[in-house]
Design a protein around this motif. Structure first.
Motif, mmCIF file in Angstrom:
data_model
loop_
_atom_site.group_PDB
_atom_site.id
_atom_site.type_symbol
_atom_site.label_atom_id
_atom_site.label_comp_id
_atom_site.label_asym_id
_atom_site.label_seq_id
_atom_site.Cartn_x
_atom_site.Cartn_y
_atom_site.Cartn_z
ATOM 1 N N UNK A 97 0.793 -1.227 0.000
ATOM 2 C CA UNK A 97 0.000 0.000 0.000
ATOM 3 C C UNK A 97 0.823 1.274 0.000
ATOM 4 N N UNK A 98 2.129 1.153 0.270
ATOM 5 C CA UNK A 98 2.987 2.333 0.321
ATOM 6 C C UNK A 98 3.002 3.141 -0.985
ATOM 7 N N UNK A 99 3.033 2.475 -2.184
ATOM 8 C CA UNK A 99 3.079 3.254 -3.427
ATOM 9 C C UNK A 99 1.962 4.284 -3.532
ATOM 10 N N UNK A 100 0.767 3.943 -3.055
ATOM 11 C CA UNK A 100 -0.355 4.877 -3.125
ATOM 12 C C UNK A 100 -0.067 6.123 -2.284
ATOM 13 N N UNK A 101 0.499 5.903 -1.093
ATOM 14 C CA UNK A 101 0.811 7.043 -0.235
ATOM 15 C C UNK A 101 1.926 7.889 -0.831
ATOM 16 N N UNK A 102 2.938 7.220 -1.403
ATOM 17 C CA UNK A 102 4.044 7.959 -2.017
ATOM 18 C C UNK A 102 3.536 8.837 -3.156
ATOM 19 N N UNK A 103 2.691 8.237 -3.995
ATOM 20 C CA UNK A 103 2.113 8.951 -5.128
ATOM 21 C C UNK A 103 1.408 10.217 -4.647
ATOM 22 N N UNK A 104 0.582 10.052 -3.615
ATOM 23 C CA UNK A 104 -0.181 11.171 -3.076
ATOM 24 C C UNK A 104 0.747 12.224 -2.463
ATOM 25 N N UNK A 105 1.758 11.767 -1.712
ATOM 26 C CA UNK A 105 2.665 12.703 -1.043
ATOM 27 C C UNK A 105 3.467 13.497 -2.068
ATOM 28 N N UNK A 148 -9.307 17.803 6.276
ATOM 29 C CA UNK A 148 -10.443 16.886 6.091
ATOM 30 C C UNK A 148 -11.686 17.634 5.628
ATOM 31 N N UNK A 149 -11.850 18.869 6.112
ATOM 32 C CA UNK A 149 -13.020 19.648 5.690
ATOM 33 C C UNK A 149 -12.842 20.122 4.252
ATOM 34 N N UNK A 150 -11.627 20.552 3.928
ATOM 35 C CA UNK A 150 -11.337 20.974 2.561
ATOM 36 C C UNK A 150 -11.656 19.841 1.583
ATOM 37 N N UNK A 151 -11.244 18.620 1.952
ATOM 38 C CA UNK A 151 -11.513 17.466 1.097
ATOM 39 C C UNK A 151 -13.008 17.289 0.869
ATOM 40 N N UNK A 152 -13.771 17.398 1.949
ATOM 41 C CA UNK A 152 -15.223 17.234 1.846
ATOM 42 C C UNK A 152 -15.829 18.322 0.962
ATOM 43 N N UNK A 153 -15.365 19.572 1.145
ATOM 44 C CA UNK A 153 -15.889 20.671 0.326
ATOM 45 C C UNK A 153 -15.594 20.438 -1.153
ATOM 46 N N UNK A 154 -14.369 19.971 -1.453
ATOM 47 C CA UNK A 154 -14.019 19.734 -2.847
ATOM 48 C C UNK A 154 -14.860 18.605 -3.441
ATOM 49 N N UNK A 155 -15.114 17.580 -2.630
ATOM 50 C CA UNK A 155 -15.978 16.490 -3.111
ATOM 51 C C UNK A 155 -17.372 17.033 -3.417
ATOM 52 N N UNK A 156 -17.896 17.841 -2.480
ATOM 53 C CA UNK A 156 -19.241 18.405 -2.688
ATOM 54 C C UNK A 156 -19.293 19.201 -3.984
ATOM 55 N N UNK A 180 -4.721 15.209 -4.236
ATOM 56 C CA UNK A 180 -3.447 15.940 -4.300
ATOM 57 C C UNK A 180 -3.642 17.406 -3.967
ATOM 58 N N UNK A 181 -4.698 17.996 -4.520
ATOM 59 C CA UNK A 181 -4.958 19.413 -4.237
ATOM 60 C C UNK A 181 -5.253 19.595 -2.748
ATOM 61 N N UNK A 182 -6.108 18.738 -2.197
ATOM 62 C CA UNK A 182 -6.457 18.821 -0.782
ATOM 63 C C UNK A 182 -5.210 18.789 0.081
ATOM 64 N N UNK A 183 -4.340 17.829 -0.229
ATOM 65 C CA UNK A 183 -3.143 17.640 0.579
ATOM 66 C C UNK A 183 -2.159 18.789 0.383
ATOM 67 N N UNK A 184 -2.134 19.351 -0.844
ATOM 68 C CA UNK A 184 -1.122 20.366 -1.158
ATOM 69 C C UNK A 184 -1.404 21.751 -0.593
ATOM 70 N N UNK A 185 -2.659 22.024 -0.210
ATOM 71 C CA UNK A 185 -3.009 23.397 0.159
ATOM 72 C C UNK A 185 -2.235 23.908 1.375
ATOM 73 N N UNK A 248 -1.130 15.009 7.191
ATOM 74 C CA UNK A 248 -2.302 15.354 6.390
ATOM 75 C C UNK A 248 -2.702 14.211 5.476
ATOM 76 N N UNK A 249 -1.709 13.415 5.030
ATOM 77 C CA UNK A 249 -2.012 12.296 4.138
ATOM 78 C C UNK A 249 -2.911 11.274 4.830
#
Lengths: 310, 299
Positions: A97-105, A148-156, A180-185, A248-249
């Motif tokens: 599962x690490x590759x997914x986290x690396x990709x996101x980070x 976490x709230x930013x992520x929810x807002x973007x999903x909405x 990626x955007x959520x995490x990068x802000x 944040x990840x």
């Protein structure tokens, strides 16, 4: 280059010492687990003999120093024990599962670096004007935003209302955009603030006046001269905020049902799967340390004036 | 911004009371001229009043369930609507502010109480003491605040007390670093060296000169860190690993509401907005305080 390799050795030794400390903390904390960890792992229906066997297998009947030594011995052989929940090897589950986290980070950092430096440069070149205040506002909002709230807002907005991007999962390339955007802000905000203040310092330096006096185009002055010199403190911040980014990840992966080790960590804590928690937290700490060694090394590439090995 | 400066209480004597008062007034005026800081302070005051006066401002009970009233959209009766169990969201946010503000302040107090003495001792004494404390700080930094808090919750369990301890411990190394830096620079001041030379006990010097002269940056730094601990604590709640339901903690509320974003998005919007505003309030107020009291901290 002998100086550099000596420096590198020094950094590696420090990194190993920190990781030893991290391992010790992870082992020592077992002592504070409420109740009997072996009991939890064995499950409710286990006989006392089974519990005793698990306790012995995990080495819980030994003293902390002995357990610590065992942990290191196993780690050296690429073994971090077995998950209390699934019985699978901790290492194999993490590597899956690490590759997914690396990709996101990596993508999150990229978003943060590109957007952050751009905003910071804009603010510095428009100091005390409207654009500067705007960037300051974006910056303070960025560091105050619960990821976490930013992520929810973007999903909405993008998934529910506009139906442009997938809600969750990691199936397609487009499913990478929102996480990626959520995490990068947050990184963006921190980097923008740092870039602004170092760029303002640099733009006030004598060499900038000289270059300008030579009639060099302003864009070249800003990007090729000032930004290049401002890059060392910016790199430091990129390295240091990487830890926050990993934290944040964990939250971002939970919001977007992203199959990385962050979500695995949350699930493991809920299931009181301590061996898995140990393994994942160790990997996160190691990632942070490695990234900071890399940023240190990048100093010399970005700014030849910096000689780490004096 | 430059005319600032609450006087350094350095050698103690020197400035008259009147001069000090004038300087403080000037500082206050600078702070009030900073519109962002004023906005931050007003937001915090608003949430503090809502939290303190919640029983007077709403007749709804924050934990009482009423399934027939579940998922009511915002309306005159329920200004922010109701959640999946029919509880009034506004009432839950008002009462929840008590937990958020308490967690933030107590967690940072804990971090200050642990981190500042360690950092001051580390910087003032130097030598092997410094080395040991710095290695400990390095190890804690390698975890980063949120992961450290998560790890602690994994060990000591969930609940209000655990969240305060976990969020507080998360930022301890930052306070060690700050206090160490202060002690390192103050150690070189003439009055500290004089105290040392006259044979003052080291702990006395540490308390009387070094701690006292570090207070301003520590207060500023603490304010700036309350926002961070609030984010960490609410993040734990969001994952279901913080203050437990039915306690109306904002992060926990958001975590529960997340399941319903498709047909009742307002249940997620408002708790998240509350967290964001309070953290923003602390950050803006902290930035403003820093500009007035200690511009050297500016990153």
């Amino acid at each position: 280059m002998r100086g550099l390799s000596t420096y590198l050795m020094g950094r590696l030794v420090a990194a190993v010492i920190t990781l030893l400390g991290v391992s010790f903390v992870l082992v020592a904390l077992i002592q504070f687990l409420p109740g009997d960890p072996a009991r939890v792992i064995a499950g409710l229906r286990a006989t006392p003999e089974q519990v005793a066997r698990i306790r012995q297998q995990m080495g819980l009947d030994e003293s902390v120093p002995v357990q610590f030594w065992r942990f290191l011995e196993h780690l050296f052989h690429g073994n971090m024990g077995t998950s209390a929940r699934t019985g699978d090897s901790v290492v194999s589950e993490i590597t899956a599962r690490l590759p997914f986290t690396l990709e996101l980070a990596i993508l999150g950092t990229l978003v943060g670096v590109v957007a952050g430096i751009t905003l910071g440069v804009i603010a510095a070149t428009h100091k005390d004007r409207l654009l500067d205040s705007f960037v300051s506002m974006v910056g303070v909002m960025g560091i105050s935003m619960p990821v976490y709230w930013l992520g929810i807002l973007l999903i909405m907005l993008f998934s529910v209302k506009l139906q442009m991007l997938p809600v969750s999962g990691a199936a397609t390339l487009s499913s990478l955009v929102l996480p990626s955007v959520t995490l990068g802000v947050f990184s963006m905000a921190i980097i923008a603030r740092m870039t602004r203040s170092t760029m303002i310092d640099e733009l006030g330096q004598d060499y900038v006046r000289t270059v300008r006096a030579k009639g060099v185009v302003e864009r070249v002055v800003v990007y090729r001269h000032a930004l290049r010199n401002a890059f060392v403190p910016i790199l430091t911040v990129i390295g240091l905020q990487f830890g926050t980014l990993l934290g944040g990840a964990v939250l971002t992966e939970t919001v977007f049902a992203w199959p990385g080790i962050g979500r695995l960590l949350v699930d493991s804590i809920s299931a009181r799967d301590y061996p898995m928690v140990q393994g994942i937290v160790f990997v996160f700490a190691a990632m942070f340390i490695v990234v900071n060694i890399i940023t240190d090394l990048l100093y010399t590439v970005v700014d030849p004036r910096v000689r780490l090995y004096g | 911004m430059a005319e600032i400066a609450v006087p350094e209480s350095g050698g103690g004597g020197g400035d008259s009371l009147a001069r000090r008062e004038r300087a403080q007034l000037r500082g206050l005026r600078t702070l009030l001229r900073n519109k962002a800081a004023v906005f931050g302070i007003l937001v915090l005051l608003l949430f503090a009043v809502l939290a303190a006066a919640a029983p007077l401002l709403t007749s709804y009970d924050p934990t009482e369930q009423s399934l027939s009233d579940a998922f009511l959209k915002p309306s005159g009766a329920h200004l922010l609507g109701t959640d999946n169990l029919g509880r009034d969201i506004l009432a839950r946010i008002m009462y929840g502010g008590r937990y958020t503000l308490m967690i933030g302040v107590l967690a940072v107090s804990l971090a200050t109480a642990i981190g500042v003495p360690l950092g001051l001792i580390s910087g003032y004494l130097g030598g092997w003491v410094d080395m040991v404390i710095q290695r400990i700080a390095d190890i804690m930094l390698a975890f980063n605040p949120f992961l450290l808090a998560l790890l602690l919750v994994a060990v000591i369990g969930v609940g209000l007390k655990s969240v305060i301890i976990a969020a507080g411990f998360g930022v301890v190394p930052q306070f060690i670093r700050l206090a160490r830096g202060q002690a390192l620079s103050l150690r070189e001041e003439v009055y500290v060296q004089a105290a040392d030379a006259f044979g003052s006990k080291r702990m006395t010097t540490l308390r009387r000169h070094i701690l006292r002269n570090s207070l301003t940056p520590i207060v500023v730094f603490a304010t700036l860190n309350i926002g961070l601990t609030v984010l960490v604590a609410a993040g734990l709640g969001f994952l279901g690993l913080g203050v437990q339901s039915p306690t109306p903690e904002w992060g926990t509320m958001l975590g529960e509401a997340r399941e319903y974003i498709f047909y009742a998005s307002y249940t997620s919007t408002f708790p998240g907005l509350a967290i964001f505003l309070v953290v923003l309030g602390f950050n803006l107020a902290g930035d403003g305080l820093r500009d007035v009291l200690d511009p050297s901290l500016r990153a």
